[in-house]
Design an enzyme around this catalytic site. Structure first.
Site, short mmCIF file in Angstrom:
data_model
loop_
_atom_site.label_atom_id
_atom_site.label_comp_id
_atom_site.label_asym_id
_atom_site.label_seq_id
_atom_site.Cartn_x
_atom_site.Cartn_y
_atom_site.Cartn_z
N TYR A 155 27.33 -2.56 25.29
CA TYR A 155 27.32 -3.95 24.86
C TYR A 155 26.51 -4.81 25.85
O TYR A 155 26.83 -4.84 27.04
CB TYR A 155 28.78 -4.42 24.80
CG TYR A 155 29.04 -5.91 24.78
CD1 TYR A 155 29.91 -6.48 25.72
CD2 TYR A 155 28.47 -6.75 23.82
CE1 TYR A 155 30.19 -7.83 25.71
CE2 TYR A 155 28.75 -8.11 23.81
CZ TYR A 155 29.60 -8.65 24.76
OH TYR A 155 29.88 -9.99 24.75
N ASP A 240 37.84 -0.31 27.45
CA ASP A 240 37.79 -1.51 26.62
C ASP A 240 38.03 -1.06 25.19
O ASP A 240 37.14 -0.46 24.57
CB ASP A 240 36.43 -2.21 26.78
CG ASP A 240 36.37 -3.54 26.04
OD1 ASP A 240 37.23 -3.79 25.16
OD2 ASP A 240 35.46 -4.33 26.33
N ILE A 242 38.68 -2.91 22.49
CA ILE A 242 38.61 -4.11 21.67
C ILE A 242 38.43 -3.82 20.18
O ILE A 242 38.81 -4.60 19.33
CB ILE A 242 37.49 -5.05 22.17
CG1 ILE A 242 37.60 -6.44 21.55
CG2 ILE A 242 36.12 -4.46 21.91
CD1 ILE A 242 36.57 -7.45 22.08
N LYS A 279 37.92 -9.09 17.46
CA LYS A 279 37.27 -8.21 16.49
C LYS A 279 38.24 -7.78 15.40
O LYS A 279 37.94 -7.87 14.21
CB LYS A 279 36.71 -6.97 17.20
CG LYS A 279 35.85 -7.29 18.39
CD LYS A 279 34.59 -8.06 18.01
CE LYS A 279 33.79 -8.41 19.25
NZ LYS A 279 32.60 -9.22 18.93
#
Lengths: 448, 472
Positions: A155, A240, A242, A279
């Site tokens: 990312y 992570d 997410i 998200k």
């Protein structure tokens, strides 16, 4: 990509951090947004505008949220009988966070993992978004000049979030298409060696699982290898997660929490999970992030540091109610997952019929598209030229792999959940036409 | 286990200071009118609880806003997706208008120079990141808000060098104190990047006067440093003299065309104190400096204000009738509370610094000290917690250079609770005078009054010697 440019502090004496480019905002990742902002697609008013496919937002399940809010107005207010709880809520700035909200988050995280992992509300630390959570963890786990190892592609926001104010470096763990970009022990060791060669102290590994931009979950065996690696090197592991609620089929996601549970939490003290509602619930505006750490000192320190990034108590109040509603959350998780899967299948099919292959994905709000056959040469320059023509001629803003630090040119991240189905159809049609043109051009070249 | 960063392992978060220990004692034994009438009363928390009814009544007549609706139409999706670090435009427009109103429209603000973030805690830290390198310093007048030790230093690595202020001139900032602090920083090899003042002051509860502001501005011009003015209490000015903001002071000096001083002035604000909404995390930085605005905007990504909250408050602040009424009524109530505390203290023979703002009084308990030391102050503070049952903030936690001063909050409790607190203080003061044994009452009084005459701004001696209780 985002390079650290040492600049002289300005005449009025600002810090190096303030004038540096480490926020990374001059990369193509952001340049594409500008083109979109200047000429945004709209079905009626601007049908030839740029379609935004560079934004990893989840817009497919808003109706479920709106429906909840409509039926549960007290979640948005504070009740009307007696002394309202408005005062209590308005005053609440305790960095432990609203207990019912922490409890609801812990339970929601467990549900997303199909009940295969349990989360203790006392280990949930709240932050204003995962952006804050990742930076905060970096401040806690590493000193300026130290490094975190991060698998590529990653990312683009990490360049800012992990490095900018912390002074910590990112050393890439190179992954490539030969094995579907999976992380290997060899790649981990190579990254570690690269850091050591520069006298940089490695403090941890940060993975995103499911991966952004790959749109795929990490396999159990790979997670175990990573855990072995960080244990051997005596460093941290940040996972992570997410996108954990955006896995199309629940059984395919294995959280690091499950791996730890299977090992009786033997090496858990070095593991920290980041999560957010941006998200899975499509609520990036509400700024809800969390750090879940198995390390008591990290929990305590993170909590104190969260003073700089607390979640609005008004928002905690709303979400505590929503996430405590078993019926709502179970239905939401299931439905959202199903809709994302459908969108994914639609785009994969559309791309395939245009002659484009993608990495096999099973999660996330995007697919990882392979356009390397279209490159004249396997270089970053050619990739960016292709990206530019897709942006300005095909009018699609997609993210070039180089902005994600991918070591192989030609890959692009394409988002599919931030638009209506009709818009996705339009985008797919344009891609189809573009690929047709490319084929014709190629044929012309051959015939000449 | 494996090592954490130096930041994680150090104590710069300041959580082991007395400021926080008092809170811990309160948590163990909190006062409750019915359930725990002998518990500790929290007077260490600068919260504004006086005007919630006004907010509640506004909310009751604007339920649409709570339901995330605009003109009957749901704006939920828009808000859910809104994470633009430039902030909700309508909200910023209302905020600059509100800020101008609080300054009597003597100054105007441009919403494009306003950056939003989660609380002034975040705002102050962001400014440190923008203006100073690790190891550089900011000068702060003492006494100052204990939270600054964490907010300004912890993750930034910036140092604080105190500007010593003393009761001999009401703790006002003087040109010589500024210079002396600067020299001290030089000796410590610290590069000074600026001065941070809180105006109105926490913990003094008073607004800076024109002299102080001019000294500050002259200093900033001469040394080419920044000025950060934390004006978080600007809406709580309930008495004269009126509030002079840094912007107004600079304008009046007509220095803008001579130097690039304007590029070095930064204001911090928040809705936590004026509106009593600390939980909603609404802070902001206002700066003329484009680079600072640009950098701070990007940094705000690490602590944006919830769009749900931005929507609610932009609507609330757009109701001009409401804000005018709120500001006025809130200030009136604060003044009443402050007067109540001050006269209650007076009748106990205790004086305060003269104040015209804030949610607290700066109380002079020097005469109750066993000796003129911080050890004695700590002893007294402990007695006040455990014997009197009040959690108040000792001056040492605010880095005051003189022992014996305490910050006592008055706006975070009901009127009844404040009365209970005052009664306890009176009883304590009485017992303190008798408990010292052989000395007779009048000798005690004359000792106290002679000490009091040293600080002329405290109550005139006559009102004390008359032994007439003031309004309770």
């Amino acid at each position: 990509m985002a390079i650290e440019i040492e600049q002289q502090p300005s005449a009025v004496g600002l810090s190096k951090v303030a004038v540096s480019e480490t926020h990374g905002e001059d990369s193509p990742y952001f340049a594409g947004w500008k083109a979109y902002d200047e000429d945004p697609y709209d079905e009626h008013s601007n049908p030839s505008g740029v379609v935004q496919m560079g934004l990893a937002e989840n817009q497919v399940s808003f109706d479920l949220l709106e429906d909840y809010l409509e039926k549960n107005s007290e979640a948005s207010s504070w009740g009307s009988k007696g002394v309202s709880s408005f005062r209590e809520n308005a005053l609440f700035q305790d960095y432990h966070g609203l207990q019912p909200f922490r409890k609801a988050m812990a339970s929601f995280m467990g549900k997303i993992r199909g009940g295969r992992a349990k989360f203790d509300p006392e280990r949930v630390v709240l932050t204003a978004g995962a952006t804050a959570a990742n930076e905060l963890l970096t401040f806690i786990l590493a000193d300026p000049g130290d490094a975190l190892l991060v698998p590529t592609p990653y990312y683009p926001g990490f360049d800012r979030d992990l490095r900018w104010r912390t002074g910590v470096k990112i050393v890439p763990i190179h992954c490539d298409s030969s094995n579907d970009f999976q992380i290997t022990p060899k790649a981990l060791q190579a990254a570690y060696n690269a850091a050591e060669a520069k006298n940089i102290k490695v403090r941890g590994v940060l993975i995103t699982n499911p991966s952004n931009p790959l749109g795929a979950t990490i396999q159990r065996a790979v997670l175990e290898e990573i855990l072995d690696f960080v244990t051997r090197k005596n460093i941290h592991l940040v996972s992570d997660e997410i996108y954990s609620g955006s896995v199309f089929s629940s059984s395919e996601f294995i959280s690091i929490a499950e791996v730890l549970a299977a090992q009786n939490y033997k090496r858990a003290e070095r593991v920290h999970i980041v999560y957010s509602l941006s998200k899975d619930l499509g609520l990036p505006g509400f700024r809800v992030g969390t750090i879940y750490s198995y390390n008591d000192k990290v929990v305590t320190t993170a909590r104190r540091m969260s003073s700089f990034t607390l979640i609005s108590s008004q928002t905690q109040h709303l979400l505590a109610a929503m996430l405590s509603d078993k019926k709502f959350t179970e239905n939401y998780i299931k439905t959202n997952r199903e809709r994302l899967r459908k969108r994914y299948e639609m785009i994969i099919e559309g791309l395939r019929s245009a002659g484009i292959e993608c990495l096999k994905g099973n999660a996330g709000l995007f697919c990882w598209m392979n356009l390397s056959p279209l490159l004249e040469k396997a270089t970053r320059g050619c990739e960016l030229a292709l990206w530019d023509s897709i942006l300005h001629e095909v009018k699609l803003n997609i993210s070039p792999g180089s902005s994600c630090h991918c070591s192989e040119p030609g890959w692009f991240r394409v988002c599919f959940a931030n638009m209506s189905e009709q818009t996705l159809e339009v985008a797919l049609k344009r891609i189809h036409n573009f690929m047709e043109q490319q084929r014709e051009l190629k044929e012309m070249k051959i015939n000449i | 286990m494996k090592m954490l960063s130096r930041k994680a392992s150090c104590d710069s978060h300041g959580q082991d200071s007395s400021y926080f220990l008092g809170w811990q004692e309160y948590e163990k034994n909190p006062y409750h009118e019915v359930q725990n009438p002998n518990g500790i009363i929290q007077m260490g928390l600068a919260e504004n609880q006086l005007s919630f009814d006004l907010l509640e009544s506004w909310l009751a007549s604007n339920s649409d806003v709570l339901g995330l609706k605009r003109n009957g139409r749901s704006v939920f999706r828009e808000l859910a997706l809104f994470q633009d670090y430039h902030g909700f435009p309508a909200f910023k427009n209302e905020l600059v208008e509100f800020m101008a109103k609080l300054r009597g429209y003597k100054v105007a603000f441009d919403p494009n120079k306003l950056v939003l973030m989660a609380g002034s805690t975040s705002a102050n830290e962001i400014l440190m990141f923008c203006l100073a390198e690790p190891g550089e310093a900011f000068l702060l007048p003492t006494p100052y808000y204990p939270g600054f030790d964490r907010d300004l230093k912890w993750r930034t690595g910036v140092e604080i060098v105190p500007i010593h202020c003393s009761s001999s001139n009401d703790f006002r900032i003087t040109a010589s104190a500024l210079e002396e602090a600067y020299q001290r920083a030089q000796k410590l090899n610290l590069i000074v990047k600026g001065v941070l003042v809180t105006n109105p002051s926490n913990p003094l509860g008073s607004t800076m006067n024109r002299d102080e502001l001019n000294h500050l501005i002259d200093f900033a011009i001469k040394k080419e440093v920044h000025i950060i003015s934390d004006e978080i209490y600007s809406g709580t000015v309930f008495d004269s003299p009126s509030f002079i903001s840094i912007t107004e002071a600079v304008m009046e000096k007509h220095v803008d065309h001579e130097t690039d001083l304007l590029d070095r002035i930064h204001i911090v604000y928040s809705l936590s104190k004026d509106l009593g909404l600390p939980g909603f995390r609404v802070g902001m930085i206002y700066s003329n400096n484009e680079t600072v605005v640009a950098a701070a905007t990007k940094m705000s990504s690490f602590g944006l204000v919830s769009s749900q909250t931005q929507f609610l408050l932009s609507n609330m602040l757009s109701d001009k009738k409401f804000t005018s009424k709120y500001i006025k009524e809130n200030q009136r109530r604060l003044k009443k509370r402050k007067d109540m505390l001050v006269s209650g203290l007076r009748s106990a023979g205790i004086g305060c610094a003269k104040s015209n703002a804030g949610l607290f009084c700066w109380v002079d308990m020097r005469y109750l000290l066993r000796s003129d030391t911080f050890e004695a102050e700590k002893e007294l503070w402990k007695r006040i917690i455990f014997e009197v049952g009040l959690n108040i903030s000792p001056g040492s936690s605010c880095h005051c250079s003189e022992p014996g001063w305490f910050r006592v909050c008055f706006a975070n409790m009901s009127q009844e609770t404040l009365k209970v607190a005052i009664r306890r203080i009176e009883a304590f003061a009485e017992s303190s005078s008798t408990a010292s044994g052989k000395e007779n009452l009048s000798h005690q009084r004359s000792v106290r009054s002679s000490r009091r005459s040293l600080s002329k701004w405290v109550f005139p001696i006559s009102s004390y010697d008359d032994h007439e209780p003031a309004d309770r």
